[in-house]
Design a protein around this motif. Structure first.
Motif, PDB file in Angstrom:
ATOM      1  N   GLU A 184      93.563   6.395 -83.730  1.00 25.17           N
ATOM      2  CA  GLU A 184      94.432   7.256 -82.924  1.00 25.17           C
ATOM      3  C   GLU A 184      95.218   6.419 -81.915  1.00 25.17           C
ATOM      4  OE1 GLU A 184      96.368  10.606 -81.481  1.00 25.17           O
ATOM      5  OE2 GLU A 184      95.241  10.306 -83.325  1.00 25.17           O
ATOM      6  N   LYS A 185      94.562   5.442 -81.298  1.00 22.66           N
ATOM      7  CA  LYS A 185      95.223   4.546 -80.347  1.00 22.66           C
ATOM      8  C   LYS A 185      96.331   3.752 -81.053  1.00 22.66           C
ATOM      9  CE  LYS A 185      93.348   0.682 -79.242  1.00 22.66           C
ATOM     10  NZ  LYS A 185      92.501  -0.408 -78.806  1.00 22.66           N
ATOM     11  N   PHE A 186      96.025   3.212 -82.242  1.00 29.88           N
ATOM     12  CA  PHE A 186      97.023   2.454 -83.002  1.00 29.88           C
ATOM     13  C   PHE A 186      98.192   3.339 -83.414  1.00 29.88           C
ATOM     14  CE2 PHE A 186      93.371  -0.427 -84.583  1.00 29.88           C
ATOM     15  CZ  PHE A 186      93.465  -1.216 -83.452  1.00 29.88           C
ATOM     16  N   ARG A 187      97.889   4.581 -83.810  1.00 30.77           N
ATOM     17  CA  ARG A 187      98.931   5.509 -84.235  1.00 30.77           C
ATOM     18  C   ARG A 187      99.902   5.784 -83.091  1.00 30.77           C
ATOM     19  NH1 ARG A 187     100.610  10.499 -83.732  1.00 30.77           N
ATOM     20  NH2 ARG A 187      98.958  11.031 -82.280  1.00 30.77           N
ATOM     21  N   LYS A 188      99.365   6.035 -81.912  1.00 26.87           N
ATOM     22  CA  LYS A 188     100.220   6.315 -80.757  1.00 26.87           C
ATOM     23  C   LYS A 188     101.108   5.120 -80.425  1.00 26.87           C
ATOM     24  CE  LYS A 188      97.304   9.771 -78.578  1.00 26.87           C
ATOM     25  NZ  LYS A 188      96.418  10.087 -77.443  1.00 26.87           N
ATOM     26  N   GLU A 189     100.545   3.922 -80.504  1.00 28.87           N
ATOM     27  CA  GLU A 189     101.345   2.734 -80.214  1.00 28.87           C
ATOM     28  C   GLU A 189     102.423   2.523 -81.260  1.00 28.87           C
ATOM     29  OE1 GLU A 189     100.906  -2.046 -79.335  1.00 28.87           O
ATOM     30  OE2 GLU A 189      99.085  -0.870 -79.653  1.00 28.87           O
ATOM     31  N   LEU A 190     102.081   2.766 -82.507  1.00 26.08           N
ATOM     32  CA  LEU A 190     103.054   2.616 -83.598  1.00 26.08           C
ATOM     33  C   LEU A 190     104.204   3.613 -83.439  1.00 26.08           C
ATOM     34  CD1 LEU A 190     103.576   1.025 -86.206  1.00 26.08           C
ATOM     35  CD2 LEU A 190     102.320   2.786 -87.433  1.00 26.08           C
ATOM     36  N   VAL A 191     103.892   4.842 -83.106  1.00 21.70           N
ATOM     37  CA  VAL A 191     104.938   5.855 -82.898  1.00 21.70           C
ATOM     38  C   VAL A 191     105.838   5.443 -81.737  1.00 21.70           C
ATOM     39  CG1 VAL A 191     105.327   8.216 -82.122  1.00 21.70           C
ATOM     40  CG2 VAL A 191     103.659   7.769 -83.913  1.00 21.70           C
ATOM     41  N   ARG A 192     105.238   4.941 -80.662  1.00 20.23           N
ATOM     42  CA  ARG A 192     106.014   4.524 -79.493  1.00 20.23           C
ATOM     43  C   ARG A 192     106.949   3.372 -79.849  1.00 20.23           C
ATOM     44  NH1 ARG A 192     105.427   0.585 -75.899  1.00 20.23           N
ATOM     45  NH2 ARG A 192     103.368   0.028 -76.632  1.00 20.23           N
ATOM     46  N   LEU A 193     106.483   2.431 -80.664  1.00 23.04           N
ATOM     47  CA  LEU A 193     107.302   1.258 -81.014  1.00 23.04           C
ATOM     48  C   LEU A 193     108.393   1.579 -82.019  1.00 23.04           C
ATOM     49  CD1 LEU A 193     104.548  -1.483 -81.293  1.00 23.04           C
ATOM     50  CD2 LEU A 193     106.355  -1.345 -79.578  1.00 23.04           C
ATOM     51  N   GLU A 194     108.175   2.551 -82.879  1.00 19.98           N
ATOM     52  CA  GLU A 194     109.142   2.845 -83.932  1.00 19.98           C
ATOM     53  C   GLU A 194     110.260   3.751 -83.460  1.00 19.98           C
ATOM     54  OE1 GLU A 194     106.845   4.149 -87.310  1.00 19.98           O
ATOM     55  OE2 GLU A 194     106.801   2.103 -88.080  1.00 19.98           O
ATOM     56  N   VAL A 195     110.172   4.279 -82.271  1.00 17.87           N
ATOM     57  CA  VAL A 195     111.224   5.175 -81.750  1.00 17.87           C
ATOM     58  C   VAL A 195     112.378   4.386 -81.335  1.00 17.87           C
ATOM     59  CG1 VAL A 195     111.836   6.709 -79.866  1.00 17.87           C
ATOM     60  CG2 VAL A 195     109.629   6.921 -80.975  1.00 17.87           C
ATOM     61  N   ILE A 225     118.025  -9.316 -73.571  1.00 18.51           N
ATOM     62  CA  ILE A 225     116.706  -8.719 -73.326  1.00 18.51           C
ATOM     63  C   ILE A 225     116.391  -7.687 -74.397  1.00 18.51           C
ATOM     64  CG2 ILE A 225     115.399  -7.248 -71.734  1.00 18.51           C
ATOM     65  CD1 ILE A 225     116.912  -8.686 -69.450  1.00 18.51           C
ATOM     66  N   HIS A 226     117.369  -6.855 -74.738  1.00 18.23           N
ATOM     67  CA  HIS A 226     117.167  -5.842 -75.780  1.00 18.23           C
ATOM     68  C   HIS A 226     116.833  -6.488 -77.122  1.00 18.23           C
ATOM     69  CE1 HIS A 226     117.565  -2.113 -77.965  1.00 18.23           C
ATOM     70  NE2 HIS A 226     118.440  -2.682 -78.773  1.00 18.23           N
ATOM     71  N   THR A 227     117.533  -7.535 -77.485  1.00 18.94           N
ATOM     72  CA  THR A 227     117.277  -8.240 -78.745  1.00 18.94           C
ATOM     73  C   THR A 227     115.876  -8.838 -78.749  1.00 18.94           C
ATOM     74  OG1 THR A 227     119.622  -8.764 -78.963  1.00 18.94           O
ATOM     75  CG2 THR A 227     118.090 -10.053 -80.288  1.00 18.94           C
ATOM     76  N   PHE A 228     115.480  -9.432 -77.633  1.00 24.26           N
ATOM     77  CA  PHE A 228     114.141 -10.020 -77.533  1.00 24.26           C
ATOM     78  C   PHE A 228     113.070  -8.943 -77.683  1.00 24.26           C
ATOM     79  CE2 PHE A 228     110.433 -11.262 -74.974  1.00 24.26           C
ATOM     80  CZ  PHE A 228     110.064 -12.400 -75.675  1.00 24.26           C
ATOM     81  N   LYS A 229     113.242  -7.809 -77.005  1.00 22.45           N
ATOM     82  CA  LYS A 229     112.266  -6.722 -77.093  1.00 22.45           C
ATOM     83  C   LYS A 229     112.193  -6.174 -78.511  1.00 22.45           C
ATOM     84  CE  LYS A 229     112.272  -5.113 -72.326  1.00 22.45           C
ATOM     85  NZ  LYS A 229     112.590  -3.992 -71.425  1.00 22.45           N
ATOM     86  N   LYS A 230     113.320  -6.067 -79.179  1.00 19.76           N
ATOM     87  CA  LYS A 230     113.349  -5.546 -80.546  1.00 19.76           C
ATOM     88  C   LYS A 230     112.579  -6.484 -81.474  1.00 19.76           C
ATOM     89  CE  LYS A 230     116.382  -4.067 -84.245  1.00 19.76           C
ATOM     90  NZ  LYS A 230     117.731  -3.942 -84.741  1.00 19.76           N
ATOM     91  N   THR A 231     112.805  -7.774 -81.365  1.00 15.37           N
ATOM     92  CA  THR A 231     112.113  -8.754 -82.198  1.00 15.37           C
ATOM     93  C   THR A 231     110.623  -8.738 -81.905  1.00 15.37           C
ATOM     94  OG1 THR A 231     114.074 -10.152 -82.211  1.00 15.37           O
ATOM     95  CG2 THR A 231     112.022 -11.171 -82.865  1.00 15.37           C
ATOM     96  N   ASP A 232     110.271  -8.676 -80.633  1.00 18.30           N
ATOM     97  CA  ASP A 232     108.870  -8.630 -80.226  1.00 18.30           C
ATOM     98  C   ASP A 232     108.203  -7.358 -80.751  1.00 18.30           C
ATOM     99  OD1 ASP A 232     106.706  -9.852 -78.813  1.00 18.30           O
ATOM    100  OD2 ASP A 232     106.940  -8.283 -77.274  1.00 18.30           O
ATOM    101  N   GLY A 233     108.922  -6.241 -80.687  1.00 19.51           N
ATOM    102  CA  GLY A 233     108.406  -4.971 -81.189  1.00 19.51           C
ATOM    103  C   GLY A 233     108.174  -4.999 -82.684  1.00 19.51           C
ATOM    104  N   GLU A 234     109.083  -5.610 -83.414  1.00 19.96           N
ATOM    105  CA  GLU A 234     108.937  -5.701 -84.869  1.00 19.96           C
ATOM    106  C   GLU A 234     107.709  -6.524 -85.238  1.00 19.96           C
ATOM    107  OE1 GLU A 234     112.679  -7.230 -86.151  1.00 19.96           O
ATOM    108  OE2 GLU A 234     113.698  -5.309 -85.923  1.00 19.96           O
ATOM    109  N   LYS A 235     107.456  -7.588 -84.488  1.00 19.90           N
ATOM    110  CA  LYS A 235     106.260  -8.398 -84.742  1.00 19.90           C
ATOM    111  C   LYS A 235     105.004  -7.598 -84.447  1.00 19.90           C
ATOM    112  CE  LYS A 235     108.467 -12.832 -83.802  1.00 19.90           C
ATOM    113  NZ  LYS A 235     108.544 -13.965 -82.886  1.00 19.90           N
TER     114      LYS A 235
END
Length: 62
Positions: free
Chosen positions: A51-62, A5-15
Motif C-alpha cells: 500500500e505504501k509503494f502504491r501510494k508513492e507510485l501514484v504520486r510519482l506518476e502524476v 530543476i524540473h528536468t532533474f526531478k523528472k529524471t530522478d522520478g523516473e529512476k
C-alpha cells in the motif's frame, strides 16, 4: 533555472519509479510465500508495504 530543476526531478522520478516496480515485485513474491506458509503476520506486513509503494507510485506518476 526552473526548467533545469524540473528536468532533474523528472529524471530522478523516473529512476525511482523503476526501483519502486522492483520493490513491488519483490514484496509480491514475499506475500505469495507468506500466503503459502499461512504466516498472517508477514501477510499483513507485506500488504502494508504494498500500500505504501502504491501510494508513492501514484504520486510519482502524476
Amino acid at each position: 533555472m526552473e526548467q533545469v530543476i524540473h528536468t532533474f526531478k523528472k529524471t530522478d522520478g523516473e529512476k525511482r519509479i523503476a526501483v519502486l516496480r522492483l520493490e513491488i515485485d519483490y514484496e509480491l513474491a514475499t506475500l505469495h510465500d507468506a500466503m503459502v506458509a499461512e504466516d498472517f503476520g508477514i501477510i499483513e506486513k507485506c500488504k502494508k508495504n504494498l500500500e505504501k509503494f502504491r501510494k508513492e507510485l501514484v504520486r510519482l506518476e502524476v
